[in-house]
Design an enzyme around this catalytic site. Structure first.
Site, PDB file in Angstrom:
ATOM      1  N   TRP A 132      59.563 -18.763  18.576  1.00  0.00           N
ATOM      2  CA  TRP A 132      60.873 -18.125  18.531  1.00  0.00           C
ATOM      3  C   TRP A 132      61.962 -19.060  18.044  1.00  0.00           C
ATOM      4  O   TRP A 132      62.946 -18.624  17.425  1.00  0.00           O
ATOM      5  CB  TRP A 132      61.219 -17.492  19.876  1.00  0.00           C
ATOM      6  N   ASP A 188      68.560 -19.188  23.394  1.00  0.00           N
ATOM      7  CA  ASP A 188      67.785 -17.953  23.433  1.00  0.00           C
ATOM      8  C   ASP A 188      67.094 -17.877  24.794  1.00  0.00           C
ATOM      9  O   ASP A 188      66.164 -18.635  25.072  1.00  0.00           O
ATOM     10  CB  ASP A 188      66.761 -17.968  22.286  1.00  0.00           C
ATOM     11  N   LYS A 233      62.087  -8.337  28.122  1.00  0.00           N
ATOM     12  CA  LYS A 233      61.219  -9.227  28.878  1.00  0.00           C
ATOM     13  C   LYS A 233      61.636  -9.204  30.350  1.00  0.00           C
ATOM     14  O   LYS A 233      60.883  -8.791  31.211  1.00  0.00           O
ATOM     15  CB  LYS A 233      61.284 -10.650  28.322  1.00  0.00           C
TER      16      LYS A 233
HETATM   17  C1  LIG Z   1      60.838 -11.462  22.223  1.00  0.00           C
HETATM   18  C2  LIG Z   1      61.657 -12.638  21.844  1.00  0.00           C
HETATM   19  C3  LIG Z   1      62.492 -12.627  20.709  1.00  0.00           C
HETATM   20  C4  LIG Z   1      62.553 -11.452  19.750  1.00  0.00           C
HETATM   21  O1  LIG Z   1      63.119 -10.370  20.358  1.00  0.00           O
HETATM   22  P1  LIG Z   1      63.343  -8.989  19.552  1.00  0.00           P
HETATM   23  O2  LIG Z   1      64.076  -8.173  20.545  1.00  0.00           O
HETATM   24  O3  LIG Z   1      61.993  -8.462  19.199  1.00  0.00           O
HETATM   25  O4  LIG Z   1      64.146  -9.298  18.349  1.00  0.00           O
HETATM   26  C5  LIG Z   1      63.249 -13.745  20.461  1.00  0.00           C
HETATM   27  N1  LIG Z   1      63.211 -14.824  21.270  1.00  0.00           N
HETATM   28  C6  LIG Z   1      62.426 -14.865  22.361  1.00  0.00           C
HETATM   29  C7  LIG Z   1      62.414 -16.091  23.210  1.00  0.00           C
HETATM   30  C8  LIG Z   1      61.621 -13.775  22.677  1.00  0.00           C
HETATM   31  O5  LIG Z   1      60.837 -13.821  23.764  1.00  0.00           O
END
Ligand SMILES: *Cc1c(COP(=O)(O)O)cnc(C)c1O
Length: 361
Positions: free
Chosen positions: A102, A172, A196
């Protein structure tokens, strides 16, 4: 009806109480005679749902008043592109720390808009570590420093908040938001897709220190402007109202369960049980992440013989344990154990793993 223990990485398991309330309110939202998703986002019912979700999230995470909270569509990936557009001048340097899939995605989304300084990158070592901030090569005039608090696929987590001085820290937190107490005031921007640890897919949360919203950023459409979105209370256009509602229910559930302090305790116990099961299997199962950097949320693991993967998944499914297949970039298995995964689920998985080893050892 029986619900399985669902270890999906995202969209991920939701609290059963939240699903039941949503089911109960599906046809008739609190006496209105219609579902919340059939009502105007400008109407009193949804305005209240939206305001409560924000107030509850602020309470859950202890978000200070000098931080704005935005609810956006487009997922975390869209935020990764909007961050340079909103917080960096065209071509300005931005520091990126890459400790997994990511972090790489974040860099890729930002690359058209900023000059990337790769401050740290653990790809050569297979993304198994989280190098301490003291080793990052930060640039002096960066617009911001971006890192991934928890790498959902590689199972690598930063627990301590990096000190990067005056440069805004952008993080993030898609897969670890609200999993333990966090000092929000140490960050410039925290963003997370909800699917998540906060609720359903289709909505993201962006928590921004308000002074950063006065940065000029780069030429962009108004809909990509975070300040405009804030001025319109995240309703510059029709918001994903059903997702916002479900996020609100999930946050209320987390508060009722005892808040982030309680989830920190549960999450620590869940992760410890799973890693201990792996480490004490005598090499039958293995996790390759440096112990100090192991994620509490996502536990990737491999069986000693990949030929056992298919029977492991099939028997796990029969035992009511689903979505354990690892991400395609890594293979193997992965157990995602977010706030909504009960401790009983992880206990059942650990017992299954020991039993599987006995039977197939
Ligand atoms: C799932 C995830 C993403 C991407 O998320 P989307 O909603 O599919 O764009 C980005 N960063 C992390 C750490 C993730 O777990």
């Amino acid at each position: 009806m029986s619900r399985a223990y669902n270890f999906s990485a995202g969209p991920a398991t939701l609290p059963e109480a939240v699903l039941r309330q949503a089911q109960e309110e599906m046809l008739d939202f609190r006496g209105v005679g219609a579902s919340i998703v059939e009502l105007s986002h400008r109407g009193p019912e949804f305005i209240q749902v939206a305001a409560e979700a924000e107030a509850d999230l602020r309470r859950l995470m202890g978000i200070p008043q000098d931080y704005a909270v935005l609810f956006t569509a487009g997922g975390a990936t869209t935020a990764q592109a909007l961050i340079p557009l909103n917080f960096a001048a065209p071509g300005q340097v931005a520091d990126y720390v890459v400790t997994g899939h990511w972090g790489k995605t974040a860099l890729k989304q930002a690359a058209p808009y900023v000059t990337i300084n790769l401050a740290a990158n653990t790809e050569a070592g297979g993304f198994r570590d989280a190098p301490p901030p003291s080793t990052w090569s930060l640039s002096k005039d960066a617009a911001y420093v971006h890192y991934t608090a928890n790498e959902t696929i590689h199972g690598v987590e930063y627990r301590d908040i990096p000190d990067v001085g005056e440069v805004p820290l952008v993080a993030d937190f898609s897969s670890s938001i609200a999993s333990e107490p966090l000092d929000v005031s140490k960050f410039g921007v925290i963003y997370a897709g909800a699917q998540k640890n906060l609720g359903p897919v289709g909505i993201s949360v962006v928590i921004v220190r308000r002074d950063l919203l006065s940065r000029a950023g780069q030429p962009r459409a108004d809909i990509f402007n975070y300040a405009s979105n804030l001025a319109a209370e995240s309703m510059l256009n029709t918001p994903p109202s059903w997702n916002w509602y479900l996020l609100g229910l999930t946050v209320k559930w987390m508060l009722a369960e005892g808040g982030v302090e309680e989830f920190a305790r549960r999450n620590a116990r869940k992760a410890a049980l799973l890693y201990t099961t792996i480490d004490q299997s005598g090499g039958y199962y293995r996790n390759e992440v440096v112990p100090a950097a192991r994620s509490r949320m996502n536990v990737p693991f491999f069986l000693h013989d990949a030929a056992l993967d298919a029977p492991f998944l099939a028997e796990a499914k029969d035992a009511g344990l689903i979505s354990l297949k690892g991400h395609r970039v890594l293979g193997g298995m992965r157990a995602s154990i977010y706030n909504a995964m009960p401790e009983e689920g992880v206990q059942a998985l650990a017992a299954f793993m020991q039993d599987f080893q006995r039977r197939h050892g």
